[in-house]
Design a protein around this motif. Sequence first.
Motif, short mmCIF file in Angstrom:
data_model
loop_
_atom_site.label_atom_id
_atom_site.label_comp_id
_atom_site.label_asym_id
_atom_site.label_seq_id
_atom_site.Cartn_x
_atom_site.Cartn_y
_atom_site.Cartn_z
N ILE A 85 -11.57 -2.10 -1.02
CA ILE A 85 -9.99 -2.55 -1.34
C ILE A 85 -10.26 -3.45 -2.36
O ILE A 85 -10.89 -4.48 -2.37
CB ILE A 85 -9.51 -3.03 -0.07
CG1 ILE A 85 -9.57 -2.25 1.04
CG2 ILE A 85 -7.98 -3.41 -0.48
CD1 ILE A 85 -8.35 -0.93 1.16
N LYS A 118 -5.52 -6.96 -2.40
CA LYS A 118 -5.22 -7.23 -0.92
C LYS A 118 -4.89 -8.94 -0.95
O LYS A 118 -4.53 -9.33 0.04
CB LYS A 118 -6.21 -6.86 -0.07
CG LYS A 118 -7.61 -7.57 -0.34
CD LYS A 118 -8.62 -7.50 0.89
CE LYS A 118 -9.57 -8.28 0.76
NZ LYS A 118 -10.73 -8.19 1.66
N ALA A 171 -2.36 -6.40 3.09
CA ALA A 171 -1.86 -5.27 4.16
C ALA A 171 -0.68 -5.46 5.00
O ALA A 171 0.15 -4.59 5.26
CB ALA A 171 -3.19 -4.80 4.82
N SER A 186 -5.36 7.66 2.69
CA SER A 186 -6.35 6.67 2.30
C SER A 186 -6.40 6.48 0.89
O SER A 186 -6.58 5.13 0.51
CB SER A 186 -7.65 7.27 2.69
OG SER A 186 -7.82 7.28 4.28
N PHE A 238 -4.16 3.41 -0.13
CA PHE A 238 -4.42 2.10 0.21
C PHE A 238 -5.84 1.77 -0.55
O PHE A 238 -5.74 0.36 -0.85
CB PHE A 238 -4.83 1.91 1.64
CG PHE A 238 -3.72 2.58 2.39
CD1 PHE A 238 -2.44 2.11 2.41
CD2 PHE A 238 -3.85 3.63 3.47
CE1 PHE A 238 -1.16 2.54 3.06
CE2 PHE A 238 -2.78 4.07 4.16
CZ PHE A 238 -1.32 3.58 3.86
N ASP A 248 11.18 -5.18 11.44
CA ASP A 248 11.51 -6.51 12.03
C ASP A 248 10.78 -6.55 13.43
O ASP A 248 10.71 -5.53 14.10
CB ASP A 248 13.09 -6.44 12.35
CG ASP A 248 13.66 -6.80 10.90
OD1 ASP A 248 13.17 -7.22 10.07
OD2 ASP A 248 15.04 -6.60 11.13
N LYS A 249 10.37 -7.75 13.78
CA LYS A 249 9.89 -7.76 15.10
C LYS A 249 10.60 -8.64 16.07
O LYS A 249 10.85 -9.83 15.37
CB LYS A 249 8.32 -8.15 15.12
CG LYS A 249 7.51 -7.36 15.34
CD LYS A 249 5.89 -7.96 15.73
CE LYS A 249 5.29 -7.17 16.68
NZ LYS A 249 5.02 -5.71 16.56
N GLU A 302 4.33 -4.32 5.20
CA GLU A 302 2.98 -3.49 5.46
C GLU A 302 2.75 -2.48 4.45
O GLU A 302 3.80 -1.98 4.37
CB GLU A 302 3.30 -3.01 6.90
CG GLU A 302 1.92 -2.74 7.71
CD GLU A 302 2.28 -2.14 8.98
OE1 GLU A 302 1.30 -1.83 9.95
OE2 GLU A 302 3.47 -1.90 9.30
N TRP A 303 1.61 -2.45 4.05
CA TRP A 303 1.38 -1.04 2.99
C TRP A 303 1.93 0.18 3.61
O TRP A 303 1.81 0.45 4.74
CB TRP A 303 -0.05 -1.13 2.61
CG TRP A 303 -0.74 -2.35 1.87
CD1 TRP A 303 -0.07 -3.05 1.34
CD2 TRP A 303 -2.20 -2.47 1.88
NE1 TRP A 303 -0.98 -4.03 0.60
CE2 TRP A 303 -2.25 -3.56 1.28
CE3 TRP A 303 -3.43 -1.73 2.21
CZ2 TRP A 303 -3.49 -4.11 0.71
CZ3 TRP A 303 -4.55 -2.30 2.21
CH2 TRP A 303 -4.47 -3.40 1.33
N ASP A 304 2.53 0.78 2.77
CA ASP A 304 3.08 2.21 3.03
C ASP A 304 2.29 2.89 1.91
O ASP A 304 1.76 2.76 0.85
CB ASP A 304 4.54 2.30 3.07
CG ASP A 304 5.13 3.12 3.69
OD1 ASP A 304 4.37 4.16 4.30
OD2 ASP A 304 6.42 3.40 3.78
N TYR A 351 3.13 9.66 3.31
CA TYR A 351 3.56 9.96 4.38
C TYR A 351 4.77 10.42 4.61
O TYR A 351 6.06 10.21 3.72
CB TYR A 351 3.58 8.43 5.16
CG TYR A 351 2.23 8.03 5.34
CD1 TYR A 351 1.02 8.77 5.38
CD2 TYR A 351 1.83 6.50 5.63
CE1 TYR A 351 -0.28 8.29 5.78
CE2 TYR A 351 0.70 6.16 5.72
CZ TYR A 351 -0.44 6.76 5.64
OH TYR A 351 -1.88 6.25 6.17
N GLU A 370 7.95 9.93 6.36
CA GLU A 370 9.05 9.41 6.10
C GLU A 370 9.59 8.52 4.83
O GLU A 370 10.54 7.78 4.60
CB GLU A 370 9.61 8.61 7.07
CG GLU A 370 10.03 9.74 8.42
CD GLU A 370 9.62 9.14 9.55
OE1 GLU A 370 9.47 8.11 9.71
OE2 GLU A 370 9.62 10.00 10.53
#
Lengths: 270, 347
Positions: free
Chosen positions: B54, B58, B63, B245, B248, B260-261, B274-276, B280, B282
């Motif tokens: 990476i 970063k 990430a 991969s 990233f 959200d958490k 977070e990296w997307d 993918y 969606e």
Amino acid sequence: MSKPKIGIVGFTGCAGCQLSILDLEDELLDLLSLVDIIDFRMAMSGNKKGPYDILFVEGSIVNTKQEEELKELRTKAKVLVAIGSCACFGGVQAIRNYRNDRVIREAQYGKDADKFPVIKVKPINKVVDVDHYILECPVNKYEFLDFVKYFLIGGKPKLPNLPVCHQCKAKENRCIFLEDNIICMGPIIQAGCDALCPSYGLPCDGCRGSTLEAAYQQQVDLMVKKGASVSDVTRFLLKYNGEDPQVKEFLFKAWMEHDKNLKYGEDDKE
Amino acid sequence: MVSKLISRKKIPELVDAMIGDFIVVATTNKNNVPTLTEISSSDEVLFDTELPMISIKKLFHPAKQDLFKFNRTTGVIKSCLEESDIGVEKKIVVFGVRPCDITGNNVLDEIFKEYFRDEFYNTLRERALIIGINCLQPCYENCFCESMNSNDPKSGYDLMLTEIAKDNFIIVPNTDGGKRILRLYPDLFQEPTDEDFEKYVRTLELKKNSFKKDILVEGLPSELEDKFESRAWKKYTKECLFCGSCTFVCPTCYCFNVKDKISIDLKTGIRQREWDSCYYPEFASVAGGHDFRHEKERRFRYRYLHKFIDIPRRYNVEGCVGCGRCITYCPADIDVRDVVEDVRGEM
Ligand code: SF4
Ligand code: SF4
Ligand code: SF4
Ligand code: SF4
């Protein structure tokens, strides 16, 4: 709002999911201040059989008695959630669906084999409607907690729908699939475990089930290219996900071509 | 003269000296793959090694990153940037960055600094000093930096090391921060002679001849546009696992998702990014449920269009720097050069 009533029940499985929930040591007391656990046979006495606001179900269904019991439970639960590989995709015991189960039962029960009639191993959504799935073997306790939190604020957590490689790369792990020719299912398995196995140099066995669009054919071709045999690969795919529709469809096709002796098992009675 | 000379033997001493004054990050063998990590001794450093898996991205665009804390009942939010001590901590020195990665990070600078100012990225970026190490020939078979004009960055670094004779390096500052480092450790450097400068010029000329172009980027954006429906996209879509991969490990991929958490008190929480990856499912779905690139083929193609059409047109820089990481780390052996050439070759 009064505290929601929660049940945690288990069918055929190793009870590891229930144990994982108990393992939420730091959060357990906070959790109990938010919900009433009314049924959790593994952890307490004085259990009530519903009604439940949320019923978490561990394990898969392997006989007709369990089928009836689960249907009955469904009528008492507003929301029913499958937890862990067994409830979601059949789990390890679903391997039996692809073998001669008479031989398996005789190995276990000898002459008494007939006293234990079974049906094909079923994930719980083959028997009742399931409102949500929480993955992993055993269930991811933090995702379990997230589900409860979201339920309480009126929502539902989203399944990641990303492959394990996502988190594996973010953690800068060595890719054992690429570099060491170890067959790893990471590219086609749902993320969420923080790439637990590859982070310790072990292959992802697929305990969280396939991503919604898992490229099975490509993945298997690559595993074979890396030196795995078709039977290695089938064993690998079967480990947790025997009743995952994507795995099943793929295996049928693969077997048709490669090994005509393998077949999908029969029920004693259905 | 501001440039200095340093022998190979002295480089570990320089690294160790810097560890006293800065947080030093260099390529190590953490996790058995080349990884940029904070080091506590020059012994950990892999000198002359392949690219870290990476890139330096970063360090400035991690990430996973906490953005802000919130309270659902009071509506109060508090930026994690204010809470952290990112701004006041010691400077970071990143040692041994390859030219392609410097160029790659210049693309991110353009996007996060100029086009849409991202405070998180910039706070981390401004804290870092970058010591580059010049490549005098392609570093491995997957490298195609020459095609992407990325091996001679004019900015984005503070010091650059170039080996002008066996085990002898010239170290050229490009910023005041770079000059400051040179002034900090006078004992480790020598003054270059006129002859050394001649060698430097000759080395750079030889460098030019050691690289060849794998693909020609002139006219590539409009050519790719014409080949939007090429059958080659289908062919590669069938091989791809959509593991993400390649995105990233790419030094110019920067996409992220935001989540959200909620805490167990059900009131407070934290927003994180977070990296997307555009590979993918969606990635391109929006509120209301519409997904602009649901089909795999569109997703496969999109990454190429973004790198080779959108970034060059919008920012006037190449969107790919030819580092070859996406080739090295693709489990399906897909080679970006082959894809571009196959699409081009299609009638
Ligand atoms: S080790 Fe497995 S999960 Fe990790 S990047 Fe490689 S294939 Fe993906
Ligand atoms: S890496 Fe794979 S097998 Fe391991 S916990 Fe994660 S999903 Fe399960
Ligand atoms: S697209 Fe591939 S070769 Fe180009 S910069 Fe990204 S990782 Fe490197
Ligand atoms: S690394 Fe290869 S297989 Fe994975 S998404 Fe990129 S091109 Fe596809």
